[in-house]
Scaffold this motif. Structure first.
Motif, mmCIF file in Angstrom:
data_model
loop_
_atom_site.group_PDB
_atom_site.id
_atom_site.type_symbol
_atom_site.label_atom_id
_atom_site.label_comp_id
_atom_site.label_asym_id
_atom_site.label_seq_id
_atom_site.Cartn_x
_atom_site.Cartn_y
_atom_site.Cartn_z
ATOM 1 N N SER A 61 0.814 -1.129 -0.058
ATOM 2 C CA SER A 61 -0.100 0.101 0.065
ATOM 3 C C SER A 61 0.949 1.326 -0.081
ATOM 4 O O SER A 61 0.616 2.265 -0.766
ATOM 5 N N SER A 62 2.054 1.268 0.737
ATOM 6 C CA SER A 62 2.796 2.385 1.033
ATOM 7 C C SER A 62 3.465 2.682 -0.648
ATOM 8 O O SER A 62 3.482 3.768 -0.879
ATOM 9 N N ARG A 63 3.868 1.893 -1.344
ATOM 10 C CA ARG A 63 4.364 2.008 -2.594
ATOM 11 C C ARG A 63 3.469 2.830 -3.435
ATOM 12 O O ARG A 63 3.895 3.835 -4.126
ATOM 13 N N VAL A 64 1.992 2.902 -3.658
ATOM 14 C CA VAL A 64 1.121 3.517 -3.955
ATOM 15 C C VAL A 64 0.960 4.720 -3.274
ATOM 16 O O VAL A 64 1.038 5.928 -3.941
ATOM 17 N N LEU A 65 0.707 4.892 -1.985
ATOM 18 C CA LEU A 65 0.274 5.989 -1.312
ATOM 19 C C LEU A 65 1.352 6.882 -1.165
ATOM 20 O O LEU A 65 1.352 8.265 -1.120
ATOM 21 N N GLN A 66 2.732 6.575 -1.144
ATOM 22 C CA GLN A 66 3.919 7.540 -1.393
ATOM 23 C C GLN A 66 3.772 8.636 -2.483
ATOM 24 O O GLN A 66 4.434 9.508 -2.337
ATOM 25 N N ASN A 67 3.184 8.109 -3.517
ATOM 26 C CA ASN A 67 2.907 8.949 -4.616
ATOM 27 C C ASN A 67 1.702 9.799 -4.451
ATOM 28 O O ASN A 67 1.738 10.851 -5.103
ATOM 29 N N VAL A 68 0.854 9.892 -3.653
ATOM 30 C CA VAL A 68 -0.198 10.575 -3.192
ATOM 31 C C VAL A 68 0.177 11.462 -2.086
ATOM 32 O O VAL A 68 -0.581 12.539 -2.096
ATOM 33 N N HIS A 69 1.004 11.265 -1.375
ATOM 34 C CA HIS A 69 1.363 11.932 -0.105
ATOM 35 C C HIS A 69 2.638 12.507 -0.185
ATOM 36 O O HIS A 69 3.507 12.080 -0.858
ATOM 37 N N SER A 70 2.849 13.860 0.716
ATOM 38 C CA SER A 70 4.194 14.300 0.884
ATOM 39 C C SER A 70 4.552 14.201 2.437
ATOM 40 O O SER A 70 3.276 14.552 2.978
ATOM 41 N N SER A 71 5.496 14.124 2.835
ATOM 42 C CA SER A 71 5.937 14.002 4.162
ATOM 43 C C SER A 71 6.513 15.611 4.681
ATOM 44 O O SER A 71 6.982 16.262 3.862
ATOM 45 N N GLU A 170 9.764 8.290 7.614
ATOM 46 C CA GLU A 170 9.630 6.917 7.024
ATOM 47 C C GLU A 170 8.089 6.533 7.482
ATOM 48 O O GLU A 170 7.386 7.001 8.306
ATOM 49 N N ASN A 171 7.444 6.115 6.470
ATOM 50 C CA ASN A 171 6.190 5.071 6.274
ATOM 51 C C ASN A 171 5.279 5.882 6.812
ATOM 52 O O ASN A 171 4.260 5.448 7.544
ATOM 53 N N GLY A 172 4.979 7.083 6.281
ATOM 54 C CA GLY A 172 3.910 7.863 6.400
ATOM 55 C C GLY A 172 3.637 8.440 7.810
ATOM 56 O O GLY A 172 2.648 9.219 7.999
ATOM 57 N N ALA A 173 4.619 8.541 8.719
ATOM 58 C CA ALA A 173 4.371 9.229 9.988
ATOM 59 C C ALA A 173 4.285 10.682 9.856
ATOM 60 O O ALA A 173 3.602 11.325 10.442
ATOM 61 N N GLY A 174 5.155 10.896 8.722
ATOM 62 C CA GLY A 174 5.464 12.696 8.695
ATOM 63 C C GLY A 174 4.307 12.977 7.403
ATOM 64 O O GLY A 174 4.418 14.132 7.221
ATOM 65 N N ALA A 175 3.300 12.065 7.105
ATOM 66 C CA ALA A 175 2.717 12.578 5.647
ATOM 67 C C ALA A 175 1.455 13.532 6.490
ATOM 68 O O ALA A 175 0.891 13.462 7.509
ATOM 69 N N ALA A 192 -0.466 15.914 -0.657
ATOM 70 C CA ALA A 192 0.040 16.957 -1.529
ATOM 71 C C ALA A 192 1.181 16.572 -2.235
ATOM 72 O O ALA A 192 1.858 17.220 -2.654
ATOM 73 N N GLY A 193 1.020 15.202 -2.697
ATOM 74 C CA GLY A 193 2.244 14.568 -3.572
ATOM 75 C C GLY A 193 1.738 14.734 -4.983
ATOM 76 O O GLY A 193 0.944 15.500 -5.184
ATOM 77 N N PRO A 194 2.854 14.053 -5.628
ATOM 78 C CA PRO A 194 2.753 14.464 -7.218
ATOM 79 C C PRO A 194 1.554 14.021 -8.003
ATOM 80 O O PRO A 194 1.167 14.075 -9.019
ATOM 81 N N PHE A 195 0.935 13.037 -7.228
ATOM 82 C CA PHE A 195 -0.236 12.371 -8.178
ATOM 83 C C PHE A 195 -1.366 12.357 -7.267
ATOM 84 O O PHE A 195 -1.301 12.208 -5.857
ATOM 85 N N LEU A 506 8.495 3.296 -4.067
ATOM 86 C CA LEU A 506 8.660 3.870 -5.764
ATOM 87 C C LEU A 506 7.803 5.019 -6.133
ATOM 88 O O LEU A 506 6.925 5.184 -5.375
ATOM 89 N N ASN A 507 8.612 6.020 -6.638
ATOM 90 C CA ASN A 507 8.147 7.288 -6.880
ATOM 91 C C ASN A 507 8.285 7.460 -8.335
ATOM 92 O O ASN A 507 9.365 7.339 -8.931
ATOM 93 N N PHE A 508 7.043 7.989 -8.924
ATOM 94 C CA PHE A 508 7.044 8.172 -10.195
ATOM 95 C C PHE A 508 7.109 9.875 -10.623
ATOM 96 O O PHE A 508 6.855 10.062 -11.918
ATOM 97 N N HIS A 509 7.463 10.592 -9.737
ATOM 98 C CA HIS A 509 7.400 11.950 -10.263
ATOM 99 C C HIS A 509 8.312 12.282 -11.330
ATOM 100 O O HIS A 509 7.901 13.175 -12.119
ATOM 101 N N LYS A 510 9.374 11.692 -11.508
ATOM 102 C CA LYS A 510 10.483 11.979 -12.494
ATOM 103 C C LYS A 510 10.426 10.896 -13.854
ATOM 104 O O LYS A 510 11.428 11.011 -14.649
ATOM 105 N N VAL A 511 9.522 10.166 -13.686
ATOM 106 C CA VAL A 511 9.562 8.989 -15.061
ATOM 107 C C VAL A 511 8.643 9.648 -15.834
ATOM 108 O O VAL A 511 7.954 10.322 -15.868
ATOM 109 N N TRP A 512 9.086 9.328 -17.203
ATOM 110 C CA TRP A 512 8.468 9.710 -18.390
ATOM 111 C C TRP A 512 8.448 8.568 -19.347
ATOM 112 O O TRP A 512 9.175 7.685 -19.346
ATOM 113 N N LEU A 513 7.655 8.722 -20.378
ATOM 114 C CA LEU A 513 7.371 7.586 -21.414
ATOM 115 C C LEU A 513 7.766 8.369 -22.831
ATOM 116 O O LEU A 513 7.216 9.327 -23.192
#
Length: 515
Positions: A61-71, A170-175, A192-195, A506-513
């Protein structure tokens, strides 16, 4: 090659190593200018469980949610704490006051501007027992959270908590989430994350869309589709056919094959996670340290790693990050000693053939099943009847994690580079991740002592004592650190930016196709 033949023929000894590389087709190596657009289809190896970042305890779950939240804070490549949503932070000389200056102009996905009130709300929600937050103990020593103005947060501690900043990273404590958004975070996560979150079809897919007002600049991708494909071969087939742009967790027996495939990108790193075998301390035989030590002696960790991981990792007697200052280098794995184990079990009142153990393993991690299958024969040799019960990930979480209804199991933990997060959460009797019901007064005292030890070297020494106690008592059998792997199409750019320094997120902020 059959697994039995692999084990018979395997003679390679894999010591502790560092891997962080990418095999990329030559045509991809040329520098290109990022372009905006396209949706990355990611074959996610695990099932997302809980969308509330405070409540979820799973890396999936964290791998997805880390793109939704910022800490409020995060870590750099060397795991040093640095500002994120906070523009800066200061700690008072007595270690009791933390002052955070927030970045101006940060916007949540609902359009609201982030203020100090949101930080206060997020942290008080995480601290509140009613929330059921997995990181509640991070805030145990917080006496007050004051907000003198919209961009200033002052946290006062009742006593020193030396790891406080690193725990926030770490692990959403500071989200940070908007005020009063808690009740809907489980169904509509917002940060307040990139996605930003779009939808979740349980067990199938999570969809994210680019948040154009992200404070650190919008992502290149239009969105990410995290397709939940837990079956390794199906995931790999999707990558090979082009149905998927990227997968994590390449099937362990296929990593070498893909590394030799010039049509795909392969990224590997060490470590992704550590694995350990768990014994339920409420089950009478496992209340005797002699039984636990004997079980440790039954296992040949190197042969097990080669057989279950196909060599994609390195054995370790400690769960501490191998490169961390707290890693206890004096510990070594107990060698396999079947006869010694039989003698110790007999001494504890369990002669050959008298001990029947059920090993619950989740199919979510196929190599856990393979580990259990290899163990059966060794335990038979030691006079222990070990049977395997295979569980889905949801059933494992329900039975083993929540209800503690098991005798013996196996699990892996991700992102536990921070020693307080690791040892307090997992081995302290009050730790949120202590699903084995371990109650060791020495570990409790040491993990509390570490929290008030300000000197970094001295605190590392305390954690080395914790590792020694875990090993002496065989509270768990720590096996290895596993390599992380990603496979991707050549069209996926910015792959080196995906893996978080903690090795898991995993963070997809700087990934592109590529077009």
């Amino acid at each position: 090659m059959k697994r039995r033949d692999f084990l018979r023929n395997s003679t390679a000894i894999m010591g502790t190593m560092a891997i962080f590389g990418t095999a990329i087709p030559q045509a991809v190596l040329a520098q290109e200018t990022p372009v905006t657009g396209g949706t990355l289809i990611w074959g996610h190896s695990e099932t997302t469980q809980n969308l509330d970042i405070h409540q979820t305890g799973t890396a999936s779950s964290s791998r997805v949610l880390q793109n939704v939240h910022s800490s409020l804070v995060t870590v750099d490549a060397d795991l040093n704490v640095i500002p994120d949503l906070a523009e800066s932070f200061e700690v008072s000389t007595d270690g009791l006051t933390y002052t955070f200056k927030l970045r101006p102009g940060v916007t949540f996905h609902n359009g609201a501007a982030m203020t100090s009130a949101d930080v206060k709300y997020s942290f008080e929600r995480c601290k509140d027992p009613a929330t059921g937050a997995v990181n509640f103990e991070v805030f145990n020593n917080v006496a007050s959270i004051d907000t003198p103005d919209d961009l200033t947060v002052v946290i006062t501690m009742s006593s020193i908590n030396a790891p406080f900043l690193s725990r926030l990273a770490e692990n959403g404590a500071g989200a940070i989430m908007p005020v009063e958004s808690g009740p809907t975070q489980g169904t509509n996560p917002m940060g307040a994350g990139p996605f930003k979150f779009v939808r979740y079809e349980v067990g199938t897919v999570v969809e994210l869309a680019r948040f154009d007002d992200y404070w650190n600049g919008p992502a290149f991708l239009d969105g990410v589709l995290a397709r939940e494909i837990t079956e390794p071969t199906t995931r790999l087939t999707g990558l090979r056919t082009g149905e998927l742009h990227m997968i994590n967790d390449i099937p362990l027996d296929r990593v070498s094959e893909l590394q030799g495939d010039a049509s795909l990108q392969v990224k590997t790193w060490f470590p992704l996670n550590f694995d350990f075998i768990n014994m339920n301390h409420t089950y009478p035989p496992f209340q005797d340290a002699r039984v636990r030590v004997a079980f440790d002696m039954i296992i040949d960790k190197e042969a097990l790693m080669q057989g279950a991981l196909w060599g994609q990792g390195a054995t370790s007697p400690s769960a501490s990050f191998p490169t961390g200052a707290a890693f206890n280098k004096s510990l070594v794995q107990r060698p396999q000693d079947i006869e010694g184990a039989k003698a110790l079990l007999a001494e504890a009142g369990h002669p050959e053939g008298s001990l029947n153990i059920v090993f619950k393993a989740t199919t979510n991690y196929p190599y856990h099943i393979e580990t259990a299958q290899i163990l059966v024969e060794w335990f038979r040799m030691a006079g222990v009847n070990l049977t395997i019960e295979q569980l889905t990930w949801a059933d494992w979480l329900s039975q083993c994690w929540v209800d503690k209804d098991y005798q013996m199991t196996m699990m892996n933990f991700f992102t536990l580079w921070e020693s307080d997060f690791l040892y307090y959460s997992v081995w302290n009797s009050k730790g949120a991740y202590n699903y084995r019901a371990i109650n060791d007064p020495i570990i409790d005292q040491l993990t509390e002592q570490a929290r008030i030890t300000v000197d970094n070297a001295a605190r590392a020494d305390v954690y080395k004592q914790v590792q020694q106690q875990i090993w002496d008592q065989s509270h768990d059998i720590i096996l290895w650190f596993r390599n992380g792997t990603i496979g991707a199409q050549p069209s996926v750019k910015g792959l080196d930016s995906v893996v978080h320094p903690n090795g898991s997120n995993l963070n997809f902020h700087k990934v592109w196709l590529a077009a």
